[in-house]
Design a protein around this motif. Sequence first.
Motif, PDB file in Angstrom:
ATOM      1  N   ILE A 124       0.854  -1.184   0.000  1.00 14.34           N
ATOM      2  CA  ILE A 124       0.000   0.000   0.000  1.00 14.34           C
ATOM      3  C   ILE A 124       0.889   1.232   0.000  1.00 14.34           C
ATOM      4  CG2 ILE A 124      -1.719   1.313   1.290  1.00 14.34           C
ATOM      5  CD1 ILE A 124      -2.770  -1.404   2.321  1.00 14.34           C
ATOM      6  N   CYS A 125       0.779   2.014  -1.048  1.00  9.58           N
ATOM      7  CA  CYS A 125       1.614   3.204  -1.223  1.00  9.58           C
ATOM      8  C   CYS A 125       0.898   4.164  -2.164  1.00  9.58           C
ATOM      9  CB  CYS A 125       2.967   2.816  -1.798  1.00  9.58           C
ATOM     10  SG  CYS A 125       4.016   4.223  -2.217  1.00  9.58           S
ATOM     11  N   PRO A 126       0.783   5.423  -1.805  1.00 10.21           N
ATOM     12  CA  PRO A 126       0.083   6.372  -2.671  1.00 10.21           C
ATOM     13  C   PRO A 126       0.815   6.695  -3.975  1.00 10.21           C
ATOM     14  CG  PRO A 126       1.011   7.522  -0.798  1.00 10.21           C
ATOM     15  CD  PRO A 126       1.238   6.055  -0.566  1.00 10.21           C
ATOM     16  N   GLN A 127       2.097   6.341  -4.077  1.00  7.10           N
ATOM     17  CA  GLN A 127       2.868   6.706  -5.267  1.00  7.10           C
ATOM     18  C   GLN A 127       3.098   5.556  -6.237  1.00  7.10           C
ATOM     19  OE1 GLN A 127       6.480   8.591  -4.088  1.00  7.10           O
ATOM     20  NE2 GLN A 127       5.431  10.284  -3.095  1.00  7.10           N
ATOM     21  N   VAL A 128       2.779   4.341  -5.841  1.00 10.87           N
ATOM     22  CA  VAL A 128       3.127   3.193  -6.680  1.00 10.87           C
ATOM     23  C   VAL A 128       2.370   3.202  -8.008  1.00 10.87           C
ATOM     24  CG1 VAL A 128       1.512   1.505  -5.690  1.00 10.87           C
ATOM     25  CG2 VAL A 128       3.714   0.750  -6.601  1.00 10.87           C
ATOM     26  N   LEU A 129       1.121   3.605  -8.020  1.00 13.95           N
ATOM     27  CA  LEU A 129       0.373   3.668  -9.277  1.00 13.95           C
ATOM     28  C   LEU A 129       1.028   4.651 -10.241  1.00 13.95           C
ATOM     29  CD1 LEU A 129      -2.006   2.990 -11.121  1.00 13.95           C
ATOM     30  CD2 LEU A 129      -3.350   4.696  -9.891  1.00 13.95           C
ATOM     31  N   LEU A 130       1.423   5.802  -9.736  1.00 14.36           N
ATOM     32  CA  LEU A 130       2.082   6.799 -10.586  1.00 14.36           C
ATOM     33  C   LEU A 130       3.426   6.295 -11.106  1.00 14.36           C
ATOM     34  CD1 LEU A 130       1.277   9.992  -8.508  1.00 14.36           C
ATOM     35  CD2 LEU A 130       0.130   9.164 -10.565  1.00 14.36           C
ATOM     36  N   ARG A 131       4.143   5.559 -10.285  1.00 15.46           N
ATOM     37  CA  ARG A 131       5.441   5.018 -10.723  1.00 15.46           C
ATOM     38  C   ARG A 131       5.262   4.007 -11.854  1.00 15.46           C
ATOM     39  NH1 ARG A 131       7.499   4.317  -4.582  1.00 15.46           N
ATOM     40  NH2 ARG A 131       8.207   6.451  -4.277  1.00 15.46           N
ATOM     41  N   VAL A 132       4.270   3.123 -11.721  1.00 16.71           N
ATOM     42  CA  VAL A 132       4.006   2.128 -12.766  1.00 16.71           C
ATOM     43  C   VAL A 132       3.561   2.820 -14.046  1.00 16.71           C
ATOM     44  CG1 VAL A 132       2.498   0.213 -13.432  1.00 16.71           C
ATOM     45  CG2 VAL A 132       3.535   0.244 -11.147  1.00 16.71           C
ATOM     46  N   LEU A 133       2.632   3.765 -13.931  1.00 18.71           N
ATOM     47  CA  LEU A 133       2.176   4.489 -15.123  1.00 18.71           C
ATOM     48  C   LEU A 133       3.308   5.300 -15.749  1.00 18.71           C
ATOM     49  CD1 LEU A 133      -1.363   5.674 -13.971  1.00 18.71           C
ATOM     50  CD2 LEU A 133      -0.773   3.731 -15.444  1.00 18.71           C
ATOM     51  N   GLY A 134       4.223   5.799 -14.932  1.00 18.14           N
ATOM     52  CA  GLY A 134       5.377   6.534 -15.447  1.00 18.14           C
ATOM     53  C   GLY A 134       6.269   5.654 -16.313  1.00 18.14           C
ATOM     54  N   LEU A 135       6.456   4.395 -15.906  1.00 10.72           N
ATOM     55  CA  LEU A 135       7.252   3.468 -16.725  1.00 10.72           C
ATOM     56  C   LEU A 135       6.570   3.196 -18.064  1.00 10.72           C
ATOM     57  CD1 LEU A 135       8.572   0.867 -14.134  1.00 10.72           C
ATOM     58  CD2 LEU A 135       9.895   2.498 -15.461  1.00 10.72           C
ATOM     59  N   LEU A 136       5.247   3.074 -18.050  1.00  4.37           N
ATOM     60  CA  LEU A 136       4.528   2.887 -19.312  1.00  4.37           C
ATOM     61  C   LEU A 136       4.686   4.120 -20.195  1.00  4.37           C
ATOM     62  CD1 LEU A 136       1.233   1.209 -18.035  1.00  4.37           C
ATOM     63  CD2 LEU A 136       3.243   0.100 -19.033  1.00  4.37           C
ATOM     64  N   ALA A 137       4.590   5.298 -19.598  1.00  2.00           N
ATOM     65  CA  ALA A 137       4.717   6.541 -20.366  1.00  2.00           C
ATOM     66  C   ALA A 137       6.097   6.674 -20.999  1.00  2.00           C
ATOM     67  CB  ALA A 137       4.429   7.746 -19.463  1.00  2.00           C
ATOM     68  N   GLN A 138       7.126   6.224 -20.306  1.00  2.00           N
ATOM     69  CA  GLN A 138       8.482   6.283 -20.865  1.00  2.00           C
ATOM     70  C   GLN A 138       8.602   5.466 -22.141  1.00  2.00           C
ATOM     71  OE1 GLN A 138      11.170   5.009 -17.788  1.00  2.00           O
ATOM     72  NE2 GLN A 138      10.773   6.810 -16.520  1.00  2.00           N
ATOM     73  N   ARG A 139       7.751   4.440 -22.277  1.00  2.74           N
ATOM     74  CA  ARG A 139       7.757   3.589 -23.472  1.00  2.74           C
ATOM     75  C   ARG A 139       6.658   3.985 -24.453  1.00  2.74           C
ATOM     76  NH1 ARG A 139      10.034  -1.951 -22.399  1.00  2.74           N
ATOM     77  NH2 ARG A 139      11.327  -1.672 -20.575  1.00  2.74           N
ATOM     78  N   TRP A 140       6.048   5.120 -24.240  1.00  4.56           N
ATOM     79  CA  TRP A 140       4.962   5.622 -25.090  1.00  4.56           C
ATOM     80  C   TRP A 140       3.783   4.656 -25.129  1.00  4.56           C
ATOM     81  CZ3 TRP A 140       4.780  10.549 -26.682  1.00  4.56           C
ATOM     82  CH2 TRP A 140       5.965  11.270 -26.636  1.00  4.56           C
ATOM     83  N   ILE A 141       3.514   3.998 -24.006  1.00  7.78           N
ATOM     84  CA  ILE A 141       2.360   3.110 -23.889  1.00  7.78           C
ATOM     85  C   ILE A 141       1.262   3.876 -23.171  1.00  7.78           C
ATOM     86  CG2 ILE A 141       1.476   0.982 -22.863  1.00  7.78           C
ATOM     87  CD1 ILE A 141       4.329  -0.159 -23.092  1.00  7.78           C
TER      88      ILE A 141
END
Length: 97
Positions: free
Chosen positions: A33-50
């Motif tokens: 449980i972490c308020p930032q983990v969703l943003l971190r995962v989505l950030g990795l997708l964004a780096q790959r233009w997903i």
Amino acid sequence: MQNSPARAAAPSHVPSVKVPRERVVRLAVETEICPQVLLRVLGLLAQRWIVPLTISAQRSDESMRLEVEIEVPADGDYASLVAKIEEVVMVRSARII
């Protein structure tokens, strides 16, 4: 004279982008449980233009489960994407389902 920069006009109609079901996969991620983990995962997708098609996050008493539907990457390289996500702080596991 305006002090703000000019903005491009929004298009009057934005066409919907349909992705055939056979080109869609679901990424399942179990996390602490972490308020930032969703943003971190989505950030990795964004780096790959997903760009996610759908995003779901569910919290239980001891963990969170994220599910993100994405279009199959052009290179089909799931292994490196899953490995990168598993390196994120607070992520327990990641897999393609």
